[in-house]
Design a protein around this motif. Structure first.
Motif, PDB file in Angstrom:
ATOM      1  N   ILE A  16      12.841  -7.806   8.045  1.00 20.66           N
ATOM      2  CA  ILE A  16      12.745  -7.044   6.796  1.00 20.66           C
ATOM      3  C   ILE A  16      14.132  -6.859   6.198  1.00 20.66           C
ATOM      4  O   ILE A  16      14.341  -7.074   5.002  1.00 20.66           O
ATOM      5  N   ALA A  17      15.078  -6.492   7.061  1.00 21.34           N
ATOM      6  CA  ALA A  17      16.445  -6.272   6.598  1.00 21.34           C
ATOM      7  C   ALA A  17      17.039  -7.550   6.009  1.00 21.34           C
ATOM      8  O   ALA A  17      17.779  -7.512   5.029  1.00 21.34           O
ATOM      9  N   ARG A  55       5.813  -7.434   0.053  1.00 21.21           N
ATOM     10  CA  ARG A  55       5.153  -8.577   0.672  1.00 21.21           C
ATOM     11  C   ARG A  55       4.327  -8.141   1.875  1.00 21.21           C
ATOM     12  O   ARG A  55       4.641  -7.158   2.538  1.00 21.21           O
ATOM     13  N   ARG A  56       3.305  -8.902   2.169  1.00 19.05           N
ATOM     14  CA  ARG A  56       2.475  -8.601   3.327  1.00 19.05           C
ATOM     15  C   ARG A  56       3.128  -9.110   4.591  1.00 19.05           C
ATOM     16  O   ARG A  56       3.702 -10.200   4.601  1.00 19.05           O
ATOM     17  N   LEU A  78       9.230   2.080   7.124  1.00 19.49           N
ATOM     18  CA  LEU A  78       9.634   0.742   6.692  1.00 19.49           C
ATOM     19  C   LEU A  78       8.468  -0.018   6.078  1.00 19.49           C
ATOM     20  O   LEU A  78       8.652  -0.870   5.211  1.00 19.49           O
ATOM     21  N   VAL A  79       7.283   0.279   6.568  1.00 22.11           N
ATOM     22  CA  VAL A  79       6.094  -0.413   6.080  1.00 22.11           C
ATOM     23  C   VAL A  79       4.964   0.586   5.859  1.00 22.11           C
ATOM     24  O   VAL A  79       5.018   1.715   6.339  1.00 22.11           O
ATOM     25  N   VAL A  80       3.981   0.143   5.112  1.00 17.10           N
ATOM     26  CA  VAL A  80       2.780   0.949   4.939  1.00 17.10           C
ATOM     27  C   VAL A  80       1.583   0.078   5.305  1.00 17.10           C
ATOM     28  O   VAL A  80       1.614  -1.141   5.096  1.00 17.10           O
ATOM     29  N   THR A  81       0.565   0.692   5.840  1.00 17.43           N
ATOM     30  CA  THR A  81      -0.602  -0.081   6.240  1.00 17.43           C
ATOM     31  C   THR A  81      -1.753   0.193   5.296  1.00 17.43           C
ATOM     32  O   THR A  81      -1.931   1.299   4.802  1.00 17.43           O
ATOM     33  N   ALA A  82      -2.521  -0.843   5.062  1.00 13.89           N
ATOM     34  CA  ALA A  82      -3.718  -0.726   4.240  1.00 13.89           C
ATOM     35  C   ALA A  82      -4.859  -1.350   5.025  1.00 13.89           C
ATOM     36  O   ALA A  82      -4.984  -2.570   5.064  1.00 13.89           O
ATOM     37  N   PRO A  83      -5.652  -0.510   5.673  1.00 17.76           N
ATOM     38  CA  PRO A  83      -6.751  -1.000   6.501  1.00 17.76           C
ATOM     39  C   PRO A  83      -7.639  -1.983   5.731  1.00 17.76           C
ATOM     40  O   PRO A  83      -8.036  -1.684   4.614  1.00 17.76           O
ATOM     41  N   GLY A  84      -7.865  -3.103   6.328  1.00 16.17           N
ATOM     42  CA  GLY A  84      -8.702  -4.109   5.671  1.00 16.17           C
ATOM     43  C   GLY A  84      -7.896  -5.087   4.846  1.00 16.17           C
ATOM     44  O   GLY A  84      -8.375  -6.133   4.440  1.00 16.17           O
ATOM     45  N   ILE A 115       7.617  -1.733   2.425  1.00 14.76           N
ATOM     46  CA  ILE A 115       7.767  -0.782   1.323  1.00 14.76           C
ATOM     47  C   ILE A 115       8.796  -1.291   0.320  1.00 14.76           C
ATOM     48  O   ILE A 115       9.748  -2.002   0.672  1.00 14.76           O
ATOM     49  N   GLU A 116       8.572  -0.944  -0.921  1.00 17.28           N
ATOM     50  CA  GLU A 116       9.508  -1.340  -1.963  1.00 17.28           C
ATOM     51  C   GLU A 116      10.454  -0.186  -2.229  1.00 17.28           C
ATOM     52  O   GLU A 116      10.017   0.919  -2.488  1.00 17.28           O
TER      53      GLU A 116
END
Lengths: 86, 86
Positions: free
Chosen positions: A24-25, A33-34, A64-70, A76-77
């Motif tokens: 990510i860094a 991005r996914r 650092l990231v977010v999750t979206a189930p499914g 993160i931006e």
DNA sequence: CACCATTTGTTCGTATGTATG
DNA sequence: GCATACATACGAACAAATGGT
């Protein structure tokens, strides 16, 4: 590649978290991005799903990231407030 | 709350088993009802998963509860042979 | 709407290694 | 050596949300 050293002092889930943090860094996974799915990470690193999720939970807790189930896990931006409804 | 006495003669996993047995006996966790997850017990009592599971295994061996992998642990219903079904 | 594949989330089961008394 | 306790790892099953057909 097997960048995970199962014999090392550092636990595999911590090593994986390090690797993903670096990606990510480095911008290998740009903001918004996914991330690779847990299944893909499982195959790439040869770790169990549970171990993958343990590492991912660290990144999530760090914001650092977010999750979206499914849907998946997204980097993160910067400048994007969280809780954008949807 | 820390109802577990780590300094006591009685092992923590035995103390936990006692507490849970009492909750079931008192009807705090009614028959057919799901027990707190191992993670919740871990947080509530400040014990390791392994210790939690050790206590739960006692209850299971005693026939007080039945486990349903992926769903949870359920208090057996008196008069119900086996299987919380749903 | 129903169905299905994908994906994350949750939970239990088992095993190993380490540390302590 | 044994019992206890904790951290870690892998396996398995179920649940819920999403998106495509």
């Amino acid at each position: 590649m097997g960048q995970i050293d199962h014999e090392g002092v550092r636990a595999p889930y911590l090593q994986l978290a390090d690797i993903l943090r670096k990606r990510i860094a480095d911008g290998e996974i740009p903001p918004g991005r996914r991330m690779p799915s847990q299944l893909e990470l499982e195959q790439e690193f040869g770790l169990a799903r549970n171990t993958i999720k343990k590492a991912l939970k660290l990144l999530k807790d760090e914001g650092l990231v977010v999750t979206a189930p499914g849907r998946g896990m997204f980097v993160i931006e910067p400048g994007d407030a969280e809780g954008p409804a949807e």
